[in-house]
Design an enzyme around this catalytic site. Structure first.
Site, PDB file in Angstrom:
ATOM      1  N   THR A  24      41.805   7.692 -19.839  1.00 15.27           N
ATOM      2  CA  THR A  24      43.030   7.033 -20.311  1.00 15.27           C
ATOM      3  C   THR A  24      42.752   5.803 -21.162  1.00 15.27           C
ATOM      4  O   THR A  24      43.491   5.523 -22.109  1.00 15.27           O
ATOM      5  CB  THR A  24      43.893   6.626 -19.083  1.00 15.27           C
ATOM      6  OG1 THR A  24      44.242   7.815 -18.402  1.00 15.27           O
ATOM      7  CG2 THR A  24      45.146   5.905 -19.493  1.00 15.27           C
TER       8      THR A  24
ATOM      9  N   ASP B 210      39.397  14.157 -20.890  1.00 15.52           N
ATOM     10  CA  ASP B 210      40.191  13.739 -19.736  1.00 15.52           C
ATOM     11  C   ASP B 210      39.268  14.061 -18.572  1.00 15.52           C
ATOM     12  O   ASP B 210      38.681  15.159 -18.524  1.00 15.52           O
ATOM     13  CB  ASP B 210      41.479  14.588 -19.669  1.00 15.52           C
ATOM     14  CG  ASP B 210      42.374  14.147 -18.530  1.00 15.52           C
ATOM     15  OD1 ASP B 210      41.890  14.090 -17.381  1.00 15.52           O
ATOM     16  OD2 ASP B 210      43.539  13.840 -18.784  1.00 15.52           O
ATOM     17  N   SER B 211      39.085  13.142 -17.640  1.00 19.98           N
ATOM     18  CA  SER B 211      38.029  13.360 -16.640  1.00 19.98           C
ATOM     19  C   SER B 211      38.322  14.544 -15.729  1.00 19.98           C
ATOM     20  O   SER B 211      37.436  15.013 -15.018  1.00 19.98           O
ATOM     21  CB  SER B 211      37.758  12.093 -15.841  1.00 19.98           C
ATOM     22  OG  SER B 211      38.754  11.863 -14.893  1.00 19.98           O
TER      23      SER B 211
ATOM     24  N   THR C  51      39.904   7.929 -14.708  1.00 17.96           N
ATOM     25  CA  THR C  51      39.892   7.525 -13.295  1.00 17.96           C
ATOM     26  C   THR C  51      39.921   8.718 -12.341  1.00 17.96           C
ATOM     27  O   THR C  51      39.474   8.612 -11.205  1.00 17.96           O
ATOM     28  CB  THR C  51      41.093   6.608 -12.965  1.00 17.96           C
ATOM     29  OG1 THR C  51      42.298   7.303 -13.277  1.00 17.96           O
ATOM     30  CG2 THR C  51      41.029   5.306 -13.740  1.00 17.96           C
ATOM     31  N   ASP C  52      40.473   9.865 -12.817  1.00 16.33           N
ATOM     32  CA  ASP C  52      40.681  10.982 -11.887  1.00 16.33           C
ATOM     33  C   ASP C  52      39.403  11.425 -11.179  1.00 16.33           C
ATOM     34  O   ASP C  52      39.409  11.676  -9.976  1.00 16.33           O
ATOM     35  CB  ASP C  52      41.295  12.180 -12.627  1.00 16.33           C
ATOM     36  CG  ASP C  52      42.765  11.949 -12.960  1.00 16.33           C
ATOM     37  OD1 ASP C  52      43.342  10.972 -12.431  1.00 16.33           O
ATOM     38  OD2 ASP C  52      43.335  12.731 -13.748  1.00 16.33           O
TER      39      ASP C  52
HETATM   40  N1  ASP Z   1      43.646  11.901 -16.437  1.00 19.84           N
HETATM   41  C1  ASP Z   1      42.967  10.684 -16.762  1.00 19.84           C
HETATM   42  C2  ASP Z   1      41.489  10.915 -16.646  1.00 19.84           C
HETATM   43  O1  ASP Z   1      41.002  10.958 -15.557  1.00 19.84           O
HETATM   44  C3  ASP Z   1      43.397   9.582 -15.858  1.00 19.84           C
HETATM   45  C4  ASP Z   1      42.769   8.243 -16.154  1.00 19.84           C
HETATM   46  O2  ASP Z   1      41.888   8.091 -16.933  1.00 19.84           O
HETATM   47  O3  ASP Z   1      43.227   7.259 -15.547  1.00 19.84           O
HETATM   48  O4  ASP Z   1      40.810  11.072 -17.636  1.00 19.84           O
END
Ligand code: ASP
Length: 589
Positions: free
Chosen positions: A44, A116-117, A148-149
């Site tokens: 993100t 996107d993780s 973050t995922d």
């Molecule tokens: N879907 C995003 C990811 O993990 C969420 C994030 O980065 O906060 O890449």
């Protein structure tokens, strides 16, 4: 004064009253310059809105950061390029001078494609690890931008993949893209850069919302709050408040004289099975089928599974008999697997390994790492899974440990100074122990060093000049002490206030055996230390100082570098036959 004269004058002044980066003491700059590599993997933090939702955008981040004053000091970058004071690449960014008087120069490298993780796989962990390996010597620290995922999974995996780590690696990201007006990306990135650039915390860490955690201890607990991560079984390694407070006693060290390397052969035949009331035997059986080789079994409370389900236990037993490795972790956020209940003991009886207080993310990564070591047999792998490899489990020390806070000496000083509160006592301890440890290193007093360590002293911390016991022992050429310090986790990457590393000290004082050991452990001279090396080599060549030249050569320095006048040491010593032979014949290390 006319305009051109004013320009000349100010230019002259900039030389006579140099910016801190120009000031030098003993050939080293007094403002330490540090280099951090930022590896952007996606997430993100660098996403932009598209019709299908937020998605990563390639080649945008560096340009955007260059326009944010807290993340890039435009004036300084221009000035340094103008006078070529730093080898500042065009793509480099530089933070404003930190409170600790450091210039953090950072470069962003992007993995392709940005992800996107949720789309990350073990192959992507391998790409990140390889990137760290390729850039390890050129940088003082690393920041990995990540979604973050699955950040807790990647942080856990990298903690195992990075063997004999000696530098700081910080994963971070954000809940809101850095391009938005109100976001958490800027402070997360800034905090991560400051930590990676200023402290040698030789761990894979995760920085989020003002806290630095051990990477293999975290789990994502909130999809909406800026405070997205928790480390339920280990307090943070550092807190970023008015100042950074590092919890040095908690920092994990690899205690080795081996060089950093990455292990990328992760076993993919691993999985997580969460038990629940009424889980069917068929489901468990199907999950454990070949090619499954390792399973994290998420059980209740302190590691319990039903012991009134022989069908279920039978399937687990059949799997362990087939050499499937099963690691027991609790479904609870806090606490550990223990053998308090009969229901927990039953699992041990069918060959399941207790996973202590590991998070499921860490347990999965550890399984994948250990099962990816073809040179180990099954018994060795099971043994390794029980061991604390990277601080992923809590090991309760046997017996009570005397801490320096309890020591009579420190208490005596505290009494003399009228100190009674814990914080002040700790401040006295932290001020005194580095000096005591450096004195022990100077006098070659191994027993004193051991005693200090037993009392909880951090043998990696520096004195008032940032000099660590390893710096001092390297100057003294005390191989026994240097070996002991390295095996006790002392870092070869510590820099004193003049920017000197222990390796530089060993070279200057010409201790070949210490230089060799430091090199074997991965030590290398920093880019700051290498600035005037050519001239130094030429001067040694001119003086006919063959031992001095050998020391630099052993330290990994290319002896063909040119001095200030463009001459190489070889050209300087054409008339010294013995040195000439050495420069010509010895291969570079
Ligand atoms: N879907 C995003 C990811 O993990 C969420 C994030 O980065 O906060 O890449």
């Amino acid at each position: 004064m006319a305009e051109p004269e004013r320009a000349v004058l100010s230019r002259l002044l900039s030389f006579t009253q140099p910016s801190p980066a120009l000031e030098t003491v003993g050939g080293c700059q007094t403002v330490a310059e540090v280099r951090v590599l930022v590896v952007n993997t996606g997430g993100t933090i660098g996403m932009i809105p598209r019709s299908e939702g937020l998605a990563p955008e390639a080649n945008k981040l560096a340009g955007a950061l260059a326009k944010i004053p807290i993340l890039h000091d435009v004036a300084y970058a221009k000035e340094t390029k103008l006078y070529s004071r730093l080898a500042l690449g065009d793509d480099s960014l530089v933070l404003p001078l930190s409170k600790e008087n450091k210039r953090i120069i950072y470069t962003i490298t992007e993995l392709s494609p940005l992800l996107d993780s949720a789309n990350m796989s073990p192959a992507d962990w391998g790409k990140i690890a390889k990137c760290l390996e390729a850039n390890y010597e050129k940088h003082d620290g690393f920041v990995i931008l990540h979604g973050t995922d699955t950040m807790a999974y990647t942080a856990s995996a990298l903690s195992f993949m990075c063997e004999n780590l000696g530098k700081t690696i910080v994963l971070t990201g954000s809940q809101v893209p850095i391009y938005e007006l109100r976001n958490d990306g800027r402070s997360n990135l800034l905090g991560s850069l400051l930590i990676a650039g200023q402290f040698v915390i030789p761990e894979v860490c995760l920085y989020f919302y003002n806290k630095l955690y051990r990477g293999n201890r975290v789990t994502k607990v909130d999809a909406e709050s800026f405070n997205a991560f928790s480390s339920p079984n280990l307090p943070p390694l550092a807190n970023a408040e008015v100042d950074f407070t590092i919890n040095w006693e908690t920092v994990w060290r690899s205690n080795t004289t081996k060089k950093f390397e990455v292990h990328t052969n992760m076993n993919s035949n691993v999985g997580i099975l969460r038990i629940f009331p009424g889980i069917t035997t068929a489901a468990v059986k199907a999950f454990l089928q070949s090619p499954m080789e390792g399973v994290v079994l998420e059980t209740y409370g302190s590691g319990n599974a039903p012991n009134n389900r022989p069908d279920l236990l039978e399937e687990l037993k059949k799997a362990t008999d087939r050499d499937v490795v099963i690691l027991n972790c609790t479904q609870c956020l806090r606490g550990a697997v223990s053998l308090v209940y009969a229901t927990g003991k039953t699992l041990l009886d069918v060959g399941v390994i207790p996973g202590a207080d590991m998070t499921p993310e860490a347990a999965l990564a550890k399984l994948s790492y250990v099962l990816g070591k073809p040179q180990l047999n099954l018994a060795e792998k099971r043994k390794m899974l029980n061991e604390n490899l990277r601080g992923e489990i809590t090991v309760i020390p046997i017996g009570t440990r005397i801490t320096l806070r309890d020591s009579k000496f420190i208490q005596g000083i505290a009494k003399y100074l009228y100190i009674s509160c814990k914080e002040e006592l700790e401040a006295v301890r932290d001020a005194l122990t580095p000096a005591l440890a450096c004195t022990a290193a100077k006098t070659g007093d191994l027993d004193a060093l051991k005693a200090l360590q037993n009392m909880g002293a951090n043998l990696s911390s520096g004195d008032y000049d940032g000099r660590t016991p390893l710096h001092v022992a390297s100057c003294e050429g005390n191989l026994e002490l240097v070996t002991y310090l390295l095996e006790s986790g002392a870092t070869v990457y510590a820099k004193d206030r003049f920017g000197a590393t222990p390796l530089m000290n060993a070279i200057k004082f010409r201790h070949p055996d210490v230089i060799s050991l430091l090199r074997k452990t991965g030590a290398h001279l920093s880019s700051q230390e290498l600035v005037n090396v050519g001239t130094e080599l030429c001067s040694l060549a001119f003086k006919g100082d063959i031992d001095g030249l050998r020391a630099w050569h052993l330290g990994g320095v290319d002896l063909n570098q040119q001095g200030y006048d463009g001459k190489s040491p070889l050209q300087v010593v054409m008339h010294h036959v013995d040195i000439y032979d050495m420069l010509l014949l010895e291969p570079n290390t």
